[in-house]
Enzyme design. Structure first.
Site, PDB file in Angstrom:
ATOM      1  N   ASP A  17       0.952  -1.152   0.248  1.00 28.73           N
ATOM      2  CA  ASP A  17       0.013   0.156   0.164  1.00 28.73           C
ATOM      3  C   ASP A  17       0.971   1.006  -0.038  1.00 28.73           C
ATOM      4  O   ASP A  17       0.889   1.853   1.224  1.00 28.73           O
ATOM      5  CB  ASP A  17      -0.691  -0.245   1.092  1.00 28.73           C
ATOM      6  CG  ASP A  17      -0.017   0.289   2.789  1.00 28.73           C
ATOM      7  OD1 ASP A  17       0.894  -0.569   2.848  1.00 28.73           O
ATOM      8  OD2 ASP A  17      -1.244   0.276   3.415  1.00 28.73           O
ATOM      9  N   ASP A  23       7.471   3.039   3.989  1.00 31.25           N
ATOM     10  CA  ASP A  23       7.772   2.577   4.050  1.00 31.25           C
ATOM     11  C   ASP A  23       7.684   0.937   3.026  1.00 31.25           C
ATOM     12  O   ASP A  23       9.321  -0.252   2.669  1.00 31.25           O
ATOM     13  CB  ASP A  23       7.850   1.788   5.242  1.00 31.25           C
ATOM     14  CG  ASP A  23       6.769   1.832   5.693  1.00 31.25           C
ATOM     15  OD1 ASP A  23       6.050   1.902   5.346  1.00 31.25           O
ATOM     16  OD2 ASP A  23       6.683   0.810   6.366  1.00 31.25           O
ATOM     17  N   ASP A  24       6.267   1.038   1.873  1.00 28.22           N
ATOM     18  CA  ASP A  24       6.164   0.588   1.318  1.00 28.22           C
ATOM     19  C   ASP A  24       7.487   0.285  -0.089  1.00 28.22           C
ATOM     20  O   ASP A  24       7.953  -0.636  -0.718  1.00 28.22           O
ATOM     21  CB  ASP A  24       4.667   0.621   0.235  1.00 28.22           C
ATOM     22  CG  ASP A  24       3.707   0.294   1.780  1.00 28.22           C
ATOM     23  OD1 ASP A  24       3.469  -0.841   1.310  1.00 28.22           O
ATOM     24  OD2 ASP A  24       4.056   1.108   2.253  1.00 28.22           O
ATOM     25  N   GLU A  43      -2.354  -2.315  15.442  1.00 26.94           N
ATOM     26  CA  GLU A  43      -1.531  -2.092  14.817  1.00 26.94           C
ATOM     27  C   GLU A  43      -2.209  -1.259  13.029  1.00 26.94           C
ATOM     28  O   GLU A  43      -2.745  -2.314  12.764  1.00 26.94           O
ATOM     29  CB  GLU A  43       0.020  -3.003  14.257  1.00 26.94           C
ATOM     30  CG  GLU A  43       1.270  -2.711  13.623  1.00 26.94           C
ATOM     31  CD  GLU A  43       0.268  -2.861  11.494  1.00 26.94           C
ATOM     32  OE1 GLU A  43       0.883  -2.086  10.846  1.00 26.94           O
ATOM     33  OE2 GLU A  43      -0.420  -3.414  12.037  1.00 26.94           O
ATOM     34  N   ASN A  79      -1.609  -2.125   9.631  1.00 28.76           N
ATOM     35  CA  ASN A  79      -2.084  -2.473   8.831  1.00 28.76           C
ATOM     36  C   ASN A  79      -3.420  -3.903   8.851  1.00 28.76           C
ATOM     37  O   ASN A  79      -4.187  -3.754   7.788  1.00 28.76           O
ATOM     38  CB  ASN A  79      -1.041  -3.611   8.264  1.00 28.76           C
ATOM     39  CG  ASN A  79       0.230  -2.746   7.172  1.00 28.76           C
ATOM     40  OD1 ASN A  79      -0.703  -2.021   7.031  1.00 28.76           O
ATOM     41  ND2 ASN A  79       1.100  -3.516   7.179  1.00 28.76           N
ATOM     42  N   HIS A 127       9.414  -0.429   8.214  1.00 26.25           N
ATOM     43  CA  HIS A 127       8.795  -1.722   8.979  1.00 26.25           C
ATOM     44  C   HIS A 127       8.523  -2.329   7.761  1.00 26.25           C
ATOM     45  O   HIS A 127       9.237  -4.004   7.614  1.00 26.25           O
ATOM     46  CB  HIS A 127       7.042  -1.512   8.723  1.00 26.25           C
ATOM     47  CG  HIS A 127       6.938  -0.434   9.626  1.00 26.25           C
ATOM     48  ND1 HIS A 127       7.029  -0.115  11.443  1.00 26.25           N
ATOM     49  CD2 HIS A 127       6.946   1.178   9.719  1.00 26.25           C
ATOM     50  CE1 HIS A 127       6.993   1.106  11.927  1.00 26.25           C
ATOM     51  NE2 HIS A 127       6.254   1.825  10.969  1.00 26.25           N
ATOM     52  N   ASP A 128       8.123  -1.820   6.047  1.00 27.69           N
ATOM     53  CA  ASP A 128       8.128  -3.140   5.326  1.00 27.69           C
ATOM     54  C   ASP A 128       8.847  -3.472   5.163  1.00 27.69           C
ATOM     55  O   ASP A 128       8.914  -5.037   4.126  1.00 27.69           O
ATOM     56  CB  ASP A 128       7.280  -2.546   4.634  1.00 27.69           C
ATOM     57  CG  ASP A 128       5.637  -1.455   4.461  1.00 27.69           C
ATOM     58  OD1 ASP A 128       5.903  -2.115   5.965  1.00 27.69           O
ATOM     59  OD2 ASP A 128       5.472  -1.049   3.970  1.00 27.69           O
TER      60      ASP A 128
HETATM   61  C1  BDR Z   1       2.748  -0.518   8.567  1.00 27.17           C
HETATM   62  O1  BDR Z   1       1.379   0.302   8.227  1.00 27.17           O
HETATM   63  C2  BDR Z   1       2.215   1.616   7.505  1.00 27.17           C
HETATM   64  O2  BDR Z   1       1.694   3.203   7.868  1.00 27.17           O
HETATM   65  C3  BDR Z   1       3.398   1.027   6.703  1.00 27.17           C
HETATM   66  O3  BDR Z   1       3.685   0.757   5.043  1.00 27.17           O
HETATM   67  C4  BDR Z   1       3.529  -0.751   7.115  1.00 27.17           C
HETATM   68  O4  BDR Z   1       3.028  -1.275   6.371  1.00 27.17           O
HETATM   69  C5  BDR Z   1       3.207  -0.088  10.127  1.00 27.17           C
HETATM   70  O5  BDR Z   1       2.245   0.037  11.089  1.00 27.17           O
HETATM   71 CA    CA Z   2       2.481  -0.638   4.495  1.00 26.71          CA
END
Ligand code: BDR
Ligand code: CA
Length: 345
Positions: free
Chosen positions: A11, A15-16, A191, A193, A270-271
């Site tokens: 998405d 970080d993606d 969280e 996602n 994160h990703d």
């Molecule tokens: C996740 O939520 C999104 O905002 C980031 O891309 C990551 O996948 C972290 O909580």
């Molecule tokens: Ca993401």
């Protein structure tokens, strides 16, 4: 060594974008395609951002992008959920954004913006829904041969599983970014996602697939610092430059928002950690195996990953691995090496 066949579900999102770059540049992957989903920003933007990243890296003729679901399964329709009322979605006390029910959930603007700061692209996603593409691609594959790396809400994966449950046999494992045990983000309990489509996450959890969670507990412990971002910048390629500036932008966002992170002068990416964990499971430390459900009851804990850490003799079977920490140096070196190696080509 045979390359690891992967599908990345994104998405995009800052970080993606880093995760996509790592997956495209890493020589150990056979990247079958990238599917997009509503999440950090609305679907047309997550797709456009993904295409921009692919184009920027000159991978337009190699990497398929397939557009998926534009809303979560049901959460925006249920009158009692935070997703439909806008309650409990704030990061700060002045931030009381309500989520539009029809236009998708534009919740990530402060960390992700609308468009990534990359040139516009003429690339297009392939003419097929990601759900259909996932089903077709998986059904054609050998059993247990494809690793899914979902790093956004789990809508596409859940719908594909409901559309044709035979696909679960084709999945080698699912290494997903999502969830939290002691660390949470979107609400005190959840969280982003998982919160963004809790019912989808519960469907995936009950699929019987081999699932590894790369949750916030792990990603926050593997934060990347300003100094490390500058080392990446020094590699000197345009991919490294974009990754470095993305990390620096995220550090600024975290320092402004998060007391915990500001003491480190760093930010979680994160990703990208989930992508790393596919090839290097040892980057995840303190991994527990347990039964996990997602709270789908619509209250304060909506979207929470509830881990059953009791060792009951007749408890529910363990259905996932859940990482509570990660090795930040190993993660950084992995990213740095991929970017350096691609610079030498
Ligand atoms: C996740 O939520 C999104 O905002 C980031 O891309 C990551 O996948 C972290 O909580
Ligand atoms: Ca993401």
């Amino acid at each position: 060594m045979e390359k690891e066949k992967i599908i990345l579900d994104v998405d995009t999102g800052t970080d993606d974008a880093v995760a996509i770059i790592m997956a495209m540049l890493c020589q150990d992957f056979d990247l079958l395609g990238i599917t997009t989903v509503n999440g950090n920003v609305e679907l047309k933007l997550t797709t456009d951002n993904t295409l921009r990243v692919v184009d920027y890296c000159g991978m337009g003729d190699k990497v398929k992008v397939v557009q998926g679901c534009d809303l979560p399964l049901v959460s925006t329709l249920l009158p009692w959920t935070p997703q439909s009322t806008g309650i409990m979605t704030a990061y700060t006390k002045n931030d009381i954004r309500c989520i539009p029910r029809r236009e998708g959930m534009r919740t990530g603007a402060e960390m992700h913006g609308d468009h990534l700061p990359l040139p516009e692209t003429t690339l297009k996603p392939i003419e097929k829904s990601a759900v259909i593409w996932l089903v077709e691609t998986l059904l054609e594959a050998e059993d247990h041969s494809i690793t899914l790396i979902p790093v956004g809400p789990l809508t596409n994966i859940a719908v594909a599983m409901r559309a044709d449950p035979r696909i679960t046999k084709k999945i080698k494992r699912i290494v997903l970014m999502g969830g939290g045990y002691l660390v949470n983000s979107r609400t005190p309990a959840a969280e982003f996602n998982i919160w963004a489509d809790p019912e989808a996450a519960e469907i995936v959890l009950q699929s019987g697939c081999d699932i590894t969670f790369v949750p916030l507990d792990a990603t926050h412990s593997a934060y990347i610092t300003t100094e490390q971002a500058e080392k990446i910048r020094a590699i000197g390629t345009k991919e490294a430059e974009f990754v470095a500036s993305t990390i620096l932008g995220r550090i600024k966002g975290y320092v402004n928002r998060d007391r915990d992170m500001s003491q480190y002068d760093g930010a979680p990416i994160h990703d990208a950690l989930a992508v790393c964990a596919v090839l290097h499971p040892e980057v995840l430390t303190e991994v527990i195996e347990c039964n996990c459900h997602v709270d789908i009851s619509g209250g304060y804990a909506y979207g929470q990953t509830i881990l059953d850490r009791r060792e009951l003799k007749n408890g529910e079977p363990k259905n996932c691995k859940f990482a509570l920490k990660a090795d930040r140096e190993m993660f950084f070196e992995w990213m740095e090496n991929i970017l350096k190696n691609s610079a030498d080509k």
